[in-house]
Design an enzyme around this catalytic site. Structure first.
Site, PDB file in Angstrom:
ATOM      1  N   PRO A 186     -12.804  -9.206   5.087  1.00  0.00           N
ATOM      2  CG  PRO A 186     -12.411 -11.186   3.931  1.00  0.00           C
ATOM      3  CD  PRO A 186     -12.124 -10.497   5.233  1.00  0.00           C
TER       4      PRO A 186
ATOM      5  CG  ASP B 280     -15.810   2.660   6.545  1.00  0.00           C
ATOM      6  OD1 ASP B 280     -16.251   3.705   7.026  1.00  0.00           O
ATOM      7  OD2 ASP B 280     -14.601   2.362   6.516  1.00  0.00           O
TER       8      ASP B 280
ATOM      9  CE  LYS C 228     -15.766   8.304  -1.444  1.00  0.00           C
ATOM     10  NZ  LYS C 228     -14.705   8.378  -2.377  1.00  0.00           N
TER      11      LYS C 228
ATOM     12  CB  ALA D 167      -9.829  -6.844   0.565  1.00  0.00           C
TER      13      ALA D 167
ATOM     14  CG  MET E  15      -9.902   1.476  -3.319  1.00  0.00           C
ATOM     15  SD  MET E  15      -9.474   2.909  -2.315  1.00  0.00           S
ATOM     16  CE  MET E  15      -7.878   2.414  -1.676  1.00  0.00           C
TER      17      MET E  15
HETATM   18  N1  SAH Z   1      -9.208  -1.409   4.570  1.00  0.00           N
HETATM   19  C1  SAH Z   1      -9.647  -2.279   3.476  1.00  0.00           C
HETATM   20  C2  SAH Z   1      -9.455  -1.628   2.123  1.00  0.00           C
HETATM   21  C3  SAH Z   1     -10.319  -0.424   1.887  1.00  0.00           C
HETATM   22  S1  SAH Z   1     -10.120   0.231   0.281  1.00  0.00           S
HETATM   23  C4  SAH Z   1      -8.910  -3.604   3.562  1.00  0.00           C
HETATM   24  O1  SAH Z   1      -7.948  -3.714   4.327  1.00  0.00           O
HETATM   25  O2  SAH Z   1      -9.306  -4.542   2.884  1.00  0.00           O
HETATM   26  C5  SAH Z   1     -11.459  -0.535  -0.572  1.00  0.00           C
HETATM   27  C6  SAH Z   1     -10.947  -1.597  -1.529  1.00  0.00           C
HETATM   28  O3  SAH Z   1     -10.700  -2.804  -0.822  1.00  0.00           O
HETATM   29  C7  SAH Z   1     -11.907  -1.980  -2.613  1.00  0.00           C
HETATM   30  O4  SAH Z   1     -11.887  -1.063  -3.685  1.00  0.00           O
HETATM   31  C8  SAH Z   1     -11.347  -3.323  -3.050  1.00  0.00           C
HETATM   32  O5  SAH Z   1     -10.188  -3.160  -3.820  1.00  0.00           O
HETATM   33  C9  SAH Z   1     -10.910  -3.893  -1.706  1.00  0.00           C
HETATM   34  N2  SAH Z   1     -11.913  -4.786  -1.111  1.00  0.00           N
HETATM   35  C10 SAH Z   1     -12.483  -4.666   0.094  1.00  0.00           C
HETATM   36  N3  SAH Z   1     -13.312  -5.706   0.349  1.00  0.00           N
HETATM   37  C11 SAH Z   1     -13.241  -6.513  -0.744  1.00  0.00           C
HETATM   38  C12 SAH Z   1     -13.823  -7.772  -1.096  1.00  0.00           C
HETATM   39  N4  SAH Z   1     -14.674  -8.409  -0.272  1.00  0.00           N
HETATM   40  N5  SAH Z   1     -13.505  -8.310  -2.296  1.00  0.00           N
HETATM   41  C13 SAH Z   1     -12.656  -7.695  -3.135  1.00  0.00           C
HETATM   42  N6  SAH Z   1     -12.070  -6.516  -2.850  1.00  0.00           N
HETATM   43  C14 SAH Z   1     -12.353  -5.935  -1.676  1.00  0.00           C
END
Ligand code: SAH
Length: 248
Positions: A19, A42, A64, A126, A177
């Site tokens: 995260p 990313d 992005k 996350a 998201m």
């Molecule tokens: N592959 C990633 C998700 C990518 S989609 C995973 O497994 O976590 C991107 C979304 O992940 C963001 O819009 C948010 O909802 C979440 N996200 C990723 N990092 C985050 C963080 N540090 N805190 C809160 N939400 C997070």
């Protein structure tokens, strides 16, 4: 082969960065980052994690970020294939887990089709890390025996979700998201029969500087009395009420 063995020339590792806090990297992620030729990352991967990479490794941004056009998935896959053909040891670093809303599947299919050898290193997603940091148990014997991971994009595209079935089958919903879509999703869940008093937590920037946790109800989320900034994980369900705050 161990997951943390160093990459061979021309090999790609699809690595989950967790995260954000580098303490939540796996040992394999740390080892591969520390000794590779290129890191293709990313937007969600913070500098603190990139700094764990080999000092002389090339960094390629593929994602992005505010205003800049995003690299297309085909371009990213083509870049990985080109780097591997050049004999580079490539770490493809993605936020969280590469296979949870991360398009990792598309990338490994492209690598496999091109005959590139690759490795997959899972990361802490996350949707699991953020509730833990907020002290919210994602499952609790008194509340739920299932949970759903949902993307907020579901309300923008032609939705494949049967909302009534969703709320019946899954007492706990973890929304990725969902920053922009949260009010619309909350409204759909209310329409589908979920109680307006159902607790909701928004966990913004979990484990990163700027982390913020707010709680309210489904009615609050639908009525814009709660808002979410990107990136946020939204947890909807009675487990939010089972929260124990364990850090300030
Ligand atoms: N592959 C990633 C998700 C990518 S989609 C995973 O497994 O976590 C991107 C979304 O992940 C963001 O819009 C948010 O909802 C979440 N996200 C990723 N990092 C985050 C963080 N540090 N805190 C809160 N939400 C997070």
């Amino acid at each position: 082969m161990k997951l943390s063995d160093l990459l061979s020339a021309g090999e790609v590792a699809l690595v989950g960065a967790g995260p954000g806090d580098p303490d939540l990297l796996t040992i394999a992620a740390r080892n591969l980052l520390a000794d590779c030729d290129v890191i293709v990352h990313d937007a969600l991967v913070p500098d603190a994690v990139l700094e764990m990479g080999a000092v002389d490794a090339e960094r390629i941004f593929a994602g992005k970020r505010g205003g800049r056009p995003s690299a297309s998935q085909e371009d990213i896959s083509a870049t990985l294939i080109r780097l591997a053909h050049d004999g580079k040891r490539v770490v493809r670093l993605k936020g969280g887990d590469p296979f949870v809303f991360g398009r990792g599947g598309e990338e490994i299919r492209a690598l496999a089709a091109a005959g590139i050898s690759f490795r997959i290193i899972p990361g802490i997603t996350a949707g699991v890390a953020a509730p833990a940091m907020a002290g919210i148990p994602l499952t609790d014997r008194t509340v739920n025996s299932s949970l759903a991971f949902l993307t907020g994009h579901e309300v923008n595209e032609a939705s494949r979700i049967d909302w009534a079935s969703l709320v019946t089958a899954f007492p706990v919903i973890v929304l990725y998201m969902g920053a922009r879509a949260m009010p619309r999703i909350a409204a759909k869940l209310l329409d589908a029969g979920l109680d307006a008093a159902t607790p909701v937590a928004v966990i913004h920037a979990a484990t990163l500087p700027g982390e913020e946790i707010t709680t309210g109800t489904l009615a609050d989320a639908a009525a814009l009395r709660m808002t979410a900034k990107s990136p946020s994980i939204v947890v909807i369900g009675d487990v939010v009420a089972a929260r124990s705050i364990w850090r300030s």
